[in-house]
Design a protein around this motif. Structure first.
Motif, mmCIF file in Angstrom:
data_model
loop_
_atom_site.group_PDB
_atom_site.id
_atom_site.type_symbol
_atom_site.label_atom_id
_atom_site.label_comp_id
_atom_site.label_asym_id
_atom_site.label_seq_id
_atom_site.Cartn_x
_atom_site.Cartn_y
_atom_site.Cartn_z
ATOM 1 N N LEU A 96 0.821 -1.206 0.000
ATOM 2 C CA LEU A 96 0.000 0.000 0.000
ATOM 3 C C LEU A 96 0.855 1.256 0.000
ATOM 4 C CD1 LEU A 96 -2.713 -0.874 2.680
ATOM 5 C CD2 LEU A 96 -2.851 -1.163 0.201
ATOM 6 N N GLY A 97 0.255 2.346 -0.449
ATOM 7 C CA GLY A 97 0.891 3.641 -0.352
ATOM 8 C C GLY A 97 0.796 4.162 1.072
ATOM 9 N N PHE A 98 1.472 5.283 1.326
ATOM 10 C CA PHE A 98 1.535 5.841 2.682
ATOM 11 C C PHE A 98 0.150 6.119 3.249
ATOM 12 C CE2 PHE A 98 1.492 9.591 5.420
ATOM 13 C CZ PHE A 98 2.314 9.168 6.448
ATOM 14 N N TRP A 99 -0.696 6.818 2.485
ATOM 15 C CA TRP A 99 -1.995 7.205 3.007
ATOM 16 C C TRP A 99 -2.924 6.006 3.174
ATOM 17 C CZ3 TRP A 99 -2.009 11.419 5.462
ATOM 18 C CH2 TRP A 99 -1.221 12.496 5.064
ATOM 19 N N GLU A 100 -2.754 5.015 2.311
ATOM 20 C CA GLU A 100 -3.572 3.799 2.470
ATOM 21 C C GLU A 100 -3.206 3.067 3.762
ATOM 22 O OE1 GLU A 100 -4.485 2.037 -1.904
ATOM 23 O OE2 GLU A 100 -2.357 2.295 -1.425
ATOM 24 N N LYS A 101 -1.924 3.016 4.071
ATOM 25 C CA LYS A 101 -1.493 2.394 5.325
ATOM 26 C C LYS A 101 -1.909 3.245 6.524
ATOM 27 C CE LYS A 101 2.538 -0.162 3.633
ATOM 28 N NZ LYS A 101 4.015 -0.339 3.720
ATOM 29 N N ALA A 102 -1.787 4.571 6.365
ATOM 30 C CA ALA A 102 -2.132 5.483 7.469
ATOM 31 C C ALA A 102 -3.611 5.380 7.820
ATOM 32 C CB ALA A 102 -1.768 6.914 7.092
ATOM 33 N N ASP A 103 -4.419 4.976 6.860
ATOM 34 C CA ASP A 103 -5.859 4.866 7.091
ATOM 35 C C ASP A 103 -6.233 3.626 7.896
ATOM 36 O OD1 ASP A 103 -8.674 5.556 6.634
ATOM 37 O OD2 ASP A 103 -8.702 3.894 5.189
ATOM 38 N N LEU A 104 -5.371 2.625 7.924
ATOM 39 C CA LEU A 104 -5.726 1.349 8.553
ATOM 40 C C LEU A 104 -6.074 1.470 10.039
ATOM 41 C CD1 LEU A 104 -3.279 -1.134 6.767
ATOM 42 C CD2 LEU A 104 -5.739 -0.822 6.391
ATOM 43 N N PRO A 105 -5.351 2.272 10.841
ATOM 44 C CA PRO A 105 -5.774 2.418 12.248
ATOM 45 C C PRO A 105 -7.193 2.976 12.377
ATOM 46 C CG PRO A 105 -3.534 3.203 11.972
ATOM 47 C CD PRO A 105 -4.067 2.959 10.599
ATOM 48 N N PHE A 106 -7.579 3.851 11.467
ATOM 49 C CA PHE A 106 -8.929 4.403 11.498
ATOM 50 C C PHE A 106 -9.958 3.356 11.076
ATOM 51 C CE2 PHE A 106 -6.051 7.981 10.911
ATOM 52 C CZ PHE A 106 -6.458 8.817 11.943
ATOM 53 N N VAL A 107 -9.541 2.440 10.206
ATOM 54 C CA VAL A 107 -10.404 1.306 9.851
ATOM 55 C C VAL A 107 -10.685 0.480 11.097
ATOM 56 C CG1 VAL A 107 -10.531 -0.879 8.596
ATOM 57 C CG2 VAL A 107 -9.666 1.172 7.443
ATOM 58 N N HIS A 108 -9.622 0.141 11.829
ATOM 59 C CA HIS A 108 -9.786 -0.655 13.050
ATOM 60 C C HIS A 108 -10.677 0.065 14.059
ATOM 61 C CE1 HIS A 108 -6.983 -3.570 11.604
ATOM 62 N NE2 HIS A 108 -5.932 -2.767 11.659
ATOM 63 N N LEU A 109 -10.494 1.376 14.158
ATOM 64 C CA LEU A 109 -11.294 2.153 15.097
ATOM 65 C C LEU A 109 -12.772 2.135 14.707
ATOM 66 C CD1 LEU A 109 -11.301 4.021 17.558
ATOM 67 C CD2 LEU A 109 -10.927 5.952 15.992
ATOM 68 N N SER A 110 -13.060 2.274 13.420
ATOM 69 C CA SER A 110 -14.454 2.282 12.975
ATOM 70 C C SER A 110 -15.098 0.914 13.155
ATOM 71 C CB SER A 110 -14.540 2.724 11.511
ATOM 72 O OG SER A 110 -13.940 1.788 10.643
ATOM 73 N N VAL A 111 -14.320 -0.147 12.955
ATOM 74 C CA VAL A 111 -14.854 -1.503 13.147
ATOM 75 C C VAL A 111 -15.144 -1.737 14.629
ATOM 76 C CG1 VAL A 111 -14.291 -3.958 13.011
ATOM 77 C CG2 VAL A 111 -13.779 -2.461 11.074
ATOM 78 N N PHE A 112 -14.226 -1.293 15.493
ATOM 79 C CA PHE A 112 -14.447 -1.443 16.929
ATOM 80 C C PHE A 112 -15.677 -0.649 17.372
ATOM 81 C CE2 PHE A 112 -13.762 0.122 21.298
ATOM 82 C CZ PHE A 112 -13.723 -1.099 21.961
ATOM 83 N N ALA A 113 -15.803 0.567 16.847
ATOM 84 C CA ALA A 113 -16.970 1.390 17.183
ATOM 85 C C ALA A 113 -18.259 0.718 16.722
ATOM 86 C CB ALA A 113 -16.833 2.770 16.545
ATOM 87 N N SER A 114 -18.206 0.103 15.562
ATOM 88 C CA SER A 114 -19.382 -0.611 15.051
ATOM 89 C C SER A 114 -19.746 -1.766 15.975
ATOM 90 C CB SER A 114 -19.100 -1.127 13.636
ATOM 91 O OG SER A 114 -20.178 -1.897 13.148
ATOM 92 N N MET A 115 -18.748 -2.477 16.459
ATOM 93 C CA MET A 115 -19.005 -3.600 17.347
ATOM 94 C C MET A 115 -19.672 -3.132 18.640
ATOM 95 S SD MET A 115 -16.318 -6.428 18.858
ATOM 96 C CE MET A 115 -15.372 -5.174 19.743
ATOM 97 N N VAL A 116 -19.149 -2.061 19.225
ATOM 98 C CA VAL A 116 -19.714 -1.536 20.462
ATOM 99 C C VAL A 116 -21.150 -1.049 20.241
ATOM 100 C CG1 VAL A 116 -19.523 0.269 22.202
ATOM 101 C CG2 VAL A 116 -17.467 -0.919 21.397
ATOM 102 N N TYR A 117 -21.344 -0.287 19.169
ATOM 103 C CA TYR A 117 -22.672 0.260 18.882
ATOM 104 C C TYR A 117 -23.689 -0.861 18.686
ATOM 105 C CZ TYR A 117 -26.531 2.311 16.300
ATOM 106 O OH TYR A 117 -27.794 2.671 15.880
ATOM 107 N N HIS A 118 -23.319 -1.867 17.881
ATOM 108 C CA HIS A 118 -24.298 -2.919 17.573
ATOM 109 C C HIS A 118 -24.486 -3.898 18.729
ATOM 110 C CE1 HIS A 118 -23.601 -1.441 13.404
ATOM 111 N NE2 HIS A 118 -24.898 -1.647 13.362
ATOM 112 N N ALA A 119 -23.509 -3.958 19.636
ATOM 113 C CA ALA A 119 -23.710 -4.765 20.848
ATOM 114 C C ALA A 119 -24.837 -4.175 21.682
ATOM 115 C CB ALA A 119 -22.426 -4.830 21.655
ATOM 116 N N ILE A 120 -24.964 -2.833 21.643
ATOM 117 C CA ILE A 120 -26.046 -2.163 22.368
ATOM 118 C C ILE A 120 -27.330 -2.176 21.547
ATOM 119 C CG2 ILE A 120 -26.807 0.029 23.358
ATOM 120 C CD1 ILE A 120 -23.800 0.688 23.766
ATOM 121 N N ALA A 121 -27.210 -1.806 20.263
ATOM 122 C CA ALA A 121 -28.391 -1.730 19.395
ATOM 123 C C ALA A 121 -29.039 -3.093 19.194
ATOM 124 C CB ALA A 121 -28.002 -1.136 18.043
#
Length: 354
Positions: free
Chosen positions: A10-35
């Motif tokens: 991957l290019g720099f920005w594509e790699k830099a985006d991966l932590p935000f991917v993990h964060l959004s997936v974790f947020a989705s898990m927390v949200y849907h555990a409640i929803a």
């Protein structure tokens, strides 16, 4: 050591985006555990399925194909890791047109399943595929069968487009028939999702050869062909696309993207969308039996039902099974490492064909 294929870096920005991917997936898990406590009938019936389905859908929708390929790594690398985890030696053979064949089980077994993995033609095989087939082989061989799986690694999009993947799928079958000397009566081909597309198109090619791919003559019909949640129509206008929109792990927009990249500048035809093949094309297919499996919660359910109906109208030796409360490719994703209705049906069908 496995050599990475083009496109896995991957290019720099594509790699830099991966932590935000993990964060959004974790947020989705927390949200849907409640929803999930307040979910309605438009959502998966089971609470754990609700969470897993939404998390996987977030992951596949949030990442680009390049990011998916980078994160998962090459299919061969995943295969080697899983085999070594189980104390088994990986055995890989080169195939024509740049593909590779990965052996699961004894390569000298009497019976062979050629399995084409899914992933929209863009995603490498994940570990659950190899774990699933190792367990199937163990269970069947303990009951007196002699079975191995040949798992082709085909070129992913966008590094190659149709009909490259179909050509490689046909070559995998040609290798097993011509190079290993097995009778077609001891060979089964199958696949899930995009791999179900390839299995179906390969079967069609045997009796109605694709104009750009060398024909393959068989001395006898194949023992069987199965398609697991096959992606046989690229249209997103089917009823199940809306009815199961919030029950499944994939989305219509993702399917549109994958279909456009896979097909490239090619028009729809009877091989890239097997549902387009006229009924009479299925009347003389070169197999003894066909099995079609689907999940009751998947967005592909409507086209799969029409596909099964068309084939069964001219080829009575067709079995169609829908797994209750199962999303797309349930044994490999939402229900990985758990027994599913479709998984049980597949194992029983395979046992009857060997």
């Amino acid at each position: 050591m496995t050599t990475k294929r083009p496109g896995f870096d991957l290019g720099f920005w594509e790699k830099a985006d991966l932590p935000f991917v993990h964060l959004s997936v974790f947020a989705s898990m927390v949200y849907h555990a409640i929803a999930g406590v307040f979910r309605g009938k438009a959502s998966p019936r089971r609470y754990d399925h609700f969470i897993m389905t939404n998390v996987i859908r977030k992951l596949v929708s949030r990442t680009s194909d390049r990011q998916k390929q980078y994160v998962y790594g090459p299919t061969t690398g995943t295969y080697e890791t899983v085999m070594k985890k189980h104390g088994l030696n990986p055995e890989t053979v080169p195939l024509a047109y740049g593909a590779e064949g990965l052996w699961i089980g004894n390569k000298n077994a009497k019976n062979v399943i050629i399995y084409y993995h899914g992933g929209g033609f863009a995603v490498p095989a994940i570990p659950a595929y190899f774990d699933f087939w190792l367990e199937v082989i163990r269970a069947l061989n303990e009951n007196g069968h002699d079975l191995a799986v040949f798992f082709p690694q085909y070129t992913l999009t966008p590094h190659a487009v149709y009909p490259t993947q179909l050509r490689q799928a046909v070559e995998a079958l040609r290798y097993i028939i011509n190079e290993t000397g097995r009778s077609p009566a001891n060979v089964i081909i199958g696949g899930d999702s995009a791999g179900g597309n390839l299995a179906s198109a390969t079967l069609l090619h045997l009796s109605h050869p694709h104009p750009e791919i060398d024909p393959l003559e068989l001395s006898a019909p194949l023992a069987g062909v199965f398609a697991y949640a096959p992606w046989v129509s690229f249209s997103t206008e089917w009823p199940s696309m809306k009815e199961n929109e919030w029950k499944d792990i994939i989305t219509p927009s993702l399917l549109k993207h994958w279909a456009n990249v896979y097909r490239g500048d090619k028009a729809a035809d009877n091989w890239n969308e097997p549902i387009n093949a006229p009924a009479k094309w299925w009347a003389d297919v070169k197999t003894e039996r066909i099995l079609i499996l689907a999940g009751g919660d998947e967005i592909l359910l409507s086209p799969i039902e029409e596909y099964a109906k068309k084939i069964k109208s001219v080829f009575p030796e067709t079995t169609y099974v829908v797994g209750a409360d199962e999303s797309h490719d349930a044994p490999f994703y939402v229900s990985a490492n758990k027994e599913t209705q479709t998984g049980v049906e597949l194992r029983q069908w395979l046992a009857s064909r060997l």
